[in-house]
Design an enzyme around this catalytic site. Structure first.
Site, PDB file in Angstrom:
ATOM      1  N   SER A 144       0.878  -1.183   0.000  1.00  0.00           N
ATOM      2  CA  SER A 144       0.000   0.000   0.000  1.00  0.00           C
ATOM      3  C   SER A 144       0.905   1.220   0.000  1.00  0.00           C
ATOM      4  O   SER A 144       2.027   1.165   0.548  1.00  0.00           O
ATOM      5  CB  SER A 144      -0.862   0.026   1.265  1.00  0.00           C
ATOM      6  OG  SER A 144      -1.472   1.295   1.419  1.00  0.00           O
ATOM      7  N   TYR A 157      -1.383  -0.783  10.533  1.00  0.00           N
ATOM      8  CA  TYR A 157      -1.558  -1.373   9.200  1.00  0.00           C
ATOM      9  C   TYR A 157      -0.438  -0.893   8.284  1.00  0.00           C
ATOM     10  O   TYR A 157       0.188  -1.687   7.557  1.00  0.00           O
ATOM     11  CB  TYR A 157      -2.934  -0.959   8.661  1.00  0.00           C
ATOM     12  CG  TYR A 157      -3.173  -1.195   7.195  1.00  0.00           C
ATOM     13  CD1 TYR A 157      -3.680  -2.409   6.728  1.00  0.00           C
ATOM     14  CD2 TYR A 157      -2.924  -0.182   6.258  1.00  0.00           C
ATOM     15  CE1 TYR A 157      -3.922  -2.608   5.376  1.00  0.00           C
ATOM     16  CE2 TYR A 157      -3.165  -0.371   4.914  1.00  0.00           C
ATOM     17  CZ  TYR A 157      -3.652  -1.588   4.474  1.00  0.00           C
ATOM     18  OH  TYR A 157      -3.889  -1.786   3.132  1.00  0.00           O
ATOM     19  N   LYS A 161       2.537  -2.795   6.015  1.00  0.00           N
ATOM     20  CA  LYS A 161       2.703  -2.616   4.567  1.00  0.00           C
ATOM     21  C   LYS A 161       4.131  -2.150   4.238  1.00  0.00           C
ATOM     22  O   LYS A 161       4.680  -2.507   3.193  1.00  0.00           O
ATOM     23  CB  LYS A 161       1.650  -1.652   4.026  1.00  0.00           C
ATOM     24  CG  LYS A 161       0.227  -2.219   4.091  1.00  0.00           C
ATOM     25  CD  LYS A 161       0.086  -3.508   3.288  1.00  0.00           C
ATOM     26  CE  LYS A 161      -1.357  -3.978   3.177  1.00  0.00           C
ATOM     27  NZ  LYS A 161      -1.501  -5.189   2.355  1.00  0.00           N
TER      28      LYS A 161
HETATM   29  N1  LIG Z   1      -8.782  -0.851  -1.247  1.00  0.00           N
HETATM   30  C1  LIG Z   1      -7.758  -0.036  -1.052  1.00  0.00           C
HETATM   31  O1  LIG Z   1      -7.909   1.201  -1.090  1.00  0.00           O
HETATM   32  C2  LIG Z   1      -6.380  -0.596  -0.810  1.00  0.00           C
HETATM   33  C3  LIG Z   1      -5.295   0.289  -0.851  1.00  0.00           C
HETATM   34  C4  LIG Z   1      -4.015  -0.206  -0.646  1.00  0.00           C
HETATM   35  C5  LIG Z   1      -3.824  -1.552  -0.423  1.00  0.00           C
HETATM   36  N2  LIG Z   1      -4.895  -2.396  -0.369  1.00  0.00           N
HETATM   37  C6  LIG Z   1      -4.629  -3.823  -0.125  1.00  0.00           C
HETATM   38  O2  LIG Z   1      -5.222  -4.596  -1.154  1.00  0.00           O
HETATM   39  C7  LIG Z   1      -5.501  -5.894  -0.657  1.00  0.00           C
HETATM   40  C8  LIG Z   1      -6.928  -6.272  -1.013  1.00  0.00           C
HETATM   41  O3  LIG Z   1      -7.806  -5.351  -0.418  1.00  0.00           O
HETATM   42  P1  LIG Z   1      -9.263  -5.027  -0.997  1.00  0.00           P
HETATM   43  O4  LIG Z   1      -9.444  -3.566  -0.858  1.00  0.00           O
HETATM   44  O5  LIG Z   1      -9.458  -5.668  -2.303  1.00  0.00           O
HETATM   45  O6  LIG Z   1     -10.174  -5.753   0.106  1.00  0.00           O
HETATM   46  P2  LIG Z   1     -11.639  -6.417   0.015  1.00  0.00           P
HETATM   47  O7  LIG Z   1     -12.409  -5.856  -1.127  1.00  0.00           O
HETATM   48  O8  LIG Z   1     -12.203  -6.306   1.383  1.00  0.00           O
HETATM   49  O9  LIG Z   1     -11.328  -7.955  -0.310  1.00  0.00           O
HETATM   50  C9  LIG Z   1     -10.590  -8.681   0.598  1.00  0.00           C
HETATM   51  C10 LIG Z   1     -10.392 -10.087   0.067  1.00  0.00           C
HETATM   52  O10 LIG Z   1      -9.514 -10.768   0.943  1.00  0.00           O
HETATM   53  C11 LIG Z   1     -10.190 -11.877   1.545  1.00  0.00           C
HETATM   54  N3  LIG Z   1      -9.673 -11.976   2.902  1.00  0.00           N
HETATM   55  C12 LIG Z   1      -9.797 -11.119   3.930  1.00  0.00           C
HETATM   56  N4  LIG Z   1      -9.127 -11.562   5.003  1.00  0.00           N
HETATM   57  C13 LIG Z   1      -8.571 -12.746   4.650  1.00  0.00           C
HETATM   58  C14 LIG Z   1      -7.762 -13.701   5.309  1.00  0.00           C
HETATM   59  N5  LIG Z   1      -7.396 -13.562   6.587  1.00  0.00           N
HETATM   60  N6  LIG Z   1      -7.372 -14.790   4.621  1.00  0.00           N
HETATM   61  C15 LIG Z   1      -7.744 -14.983   3.335  1.00  0.00           C
HETATM   62  N7  LIG Z   1      -8.502 -14.111   2.663  1.00  0.00           N
HETATM   63  C16 LIG Z   1      -8.902 -13.008   3.313  1.00  0.00           C
HETATM   64  C17 LIG Z   1     -11.671 -11.599   1.381  1.00  0.00           C
HETATM   65  O11 LIG Z   1     -12.461 -12.763   1.280  1.00  0.00           O
HETATM   66  P3  LIG Z   1     -13.040 -13.577   2.570  1.00  0.00           P
HETATM   67  O12 LIG Z   1     -13.877 -12.614   3.341  1.00  0.00           O
HETATM   68  O13 LIG Z   1     -13.796 -14.715   1.967  1.00  0.00           O
HETATM   69  O14 LIG Z   1     -11.847 -14.060   3.318  1.00  0.00           O
HETATM   70  C18 LIG Z   1     -11.664 -10.899   0.025  1.00  0.00           C
HETATM   71  O15 LIG Z   1     -11.541 -11.844  -1.020  1.00  0.00           O
HETATM   72  C19 LIG Z   1      -5.207  -5.857   0.835  1.00  0.00           C
HETATM   73  O16 LIG Z   1      -3.915  -6.384   1.067  1.00  0.00           O
HETATM   74  C20 LIG Z   1      -5.207  -4.381   1.154  1.00  0.00           C
HETATM   75  O17 LIG Z   1      -4.390  -4.086   2.266  1.00  0.00           O
HETATM   76  C21 LIG Z   1      -6.174  -1.957  -0.559  1.00  0.00           C
END
Ligand SMILES: NC(=O)c1ccc[n+]([C@@H]2O[C@H](COP(=O)([O-])OP(=O)(O)OC[C@H]3O[C@@H](n4cnc5c(N)ncnc54)[C@H](OP(=O)(O)O)[C@@H]3O)[C@@H](O)[C@H]2O)c1
Length: 255
Positions: A144, A157, A161
């Site tokens: 991130s 968090y 990262k």
């Molecule tokens: N969205 C942003 O703005 C943003 C920015 C920077 C970085 N990120 C990073 O991008 C990544 C994905 O985030 P996202 O925004 O796409 O989140 P999201 O839409 O909430 O999706 C999260 C995914 O991860 C799964 N998950 C959650 N906890 C888990 C665990 N302990 N083990 C296995 N699977 C798990 C969820 O499915 P289940 O509920 O079925 O487990 C879902 O498939 C993360 O690493 C996050 O830190 C996001």
């Protein structure tokens, strides 16, 4: 550019929605066999049927990314099903605490490290030993831009990262010729980040040089590039994909 992944096998943690699903869809469209993994079967089933494969197959396996035994079972299942593991996307992430770092309790701090940081190590070790040490491969860690920033609310968090970015350097140095890279997204429209973008999307977007928040496929496209042969001489790199947040005056809102 050669962005095809025909005959390759990709495993995406957190692949049932958001950024992970968008990455999986891109890799599948490029011809890879794709294994989705997350904690909940229902979401995985729906995700797998939403993806249009581009020549390979899409399958799924339930595994909590932060549980090493479940990670091992998922990697073993992927090897049995597809015979190799060429692209590992360490995407699952969590942020169970929102608030000052002084107030985070040890169980939440530990869980954040387990899922965001230790899991990157464990899944990469497993993929390396099962397949990549012999056949090569590409690992992509989803960090991130928070890993570069000091921000209120998500400080711990962000520490994890930052660790993912450094771990990417270390793994790239030790595992070559396997390539290990990271993507550092800015604010992306997913459920995970909803509390940050939904209340003030226009204001946040107006501060960014590219004038919009991210969509999951913005990260999917970057991941396809890093997974593909087009990135064949890139390792140990963190690709910032943030609409310009890091270079905007005052920085952008992140997660
Ligand atoms: N969205 C942003 O703005 C943003 C920015 C920077 C970085 N990120 C990073 O991008 C990544 C994905 O985030 P996202 O925004 O796409 O989140 P999201 O839409 O909430 O999706 C999260 C995914 O991860 C799964 N998950 C959650 N906890 C888990 C665990 N302990 N083990 C296995 N699977 C798990 C969820 O499915 P289940 O509920 O079925 O487990 C879902 O498939 C993360 O690493 C996050 O830190 C996001």
């Amino acid at each position: 550019m050669d962005l095809r992944l025909d005959g390759k096998v990709a495993l995406v943690t957190g692949g049932s929605r958001g950024i992970g699903l968008a990455i999986a869809a891109r890799l599948a469209e490029a011809g890879a066999n794709v294994m989705l993994s997350s904690r909940k079967e229902e979401g995985l089933r729906a995700a797998a049927s939403s993806i249009a494969p581009g020549g390979g197959e899409v399958s799924w396996f339930v595994a909590n990314a932060g549980e090493p035994e479940q990670a091992a079972a998922c990697v073993a299942h992927t090897m049995e099903r597809f015979g190799s593991l060429d692209v590992l996307v360490n995407n699952a992430g969590t942020s169970p605490h929102f608030g000052p770092i002084a107030d985070i309790d040890v169980p939440r701090a530990t869980k954040t490290v387990q899922v965001n940081q230790t899991a990157v190590l464990v899944w990469t070790q497993l993929a390396y030993k099962a397949s990549m040490a012999r056949n090569g491969g590409s690992v992509i860690n989803i960090a991130s831009i928070g890993g570069y920033l000091v921000e209120p609310g998500i400080g711990w968090y962000n520490v994890t990262k930052a660790a993912v970015i450094h771990l990417t350097h270390q793994l790239a140095a030790e595992l070559g010729p396997v390539r290990v890279n990271a993507i550092a997204p800015g604010l992306v429209r997913t459920d995970f980040a909803r509390a940050l973008w939904e209340p003030a999307e226009e204001v946040v977007a107006s501060r960014l040089p590219l004038k919009r928040i991210g969509e999951p496929d913005d990260i999917g496209a970057a991941a396809l590039f890093l997974a593909s042969d087009a990135a064949r001489w890139i390792t140990g790199h963190t690709l910032v994909v943030d609409g310009g947040a890091l270079v905007a005056p005052g920085g952008g809102v992140t997660l």
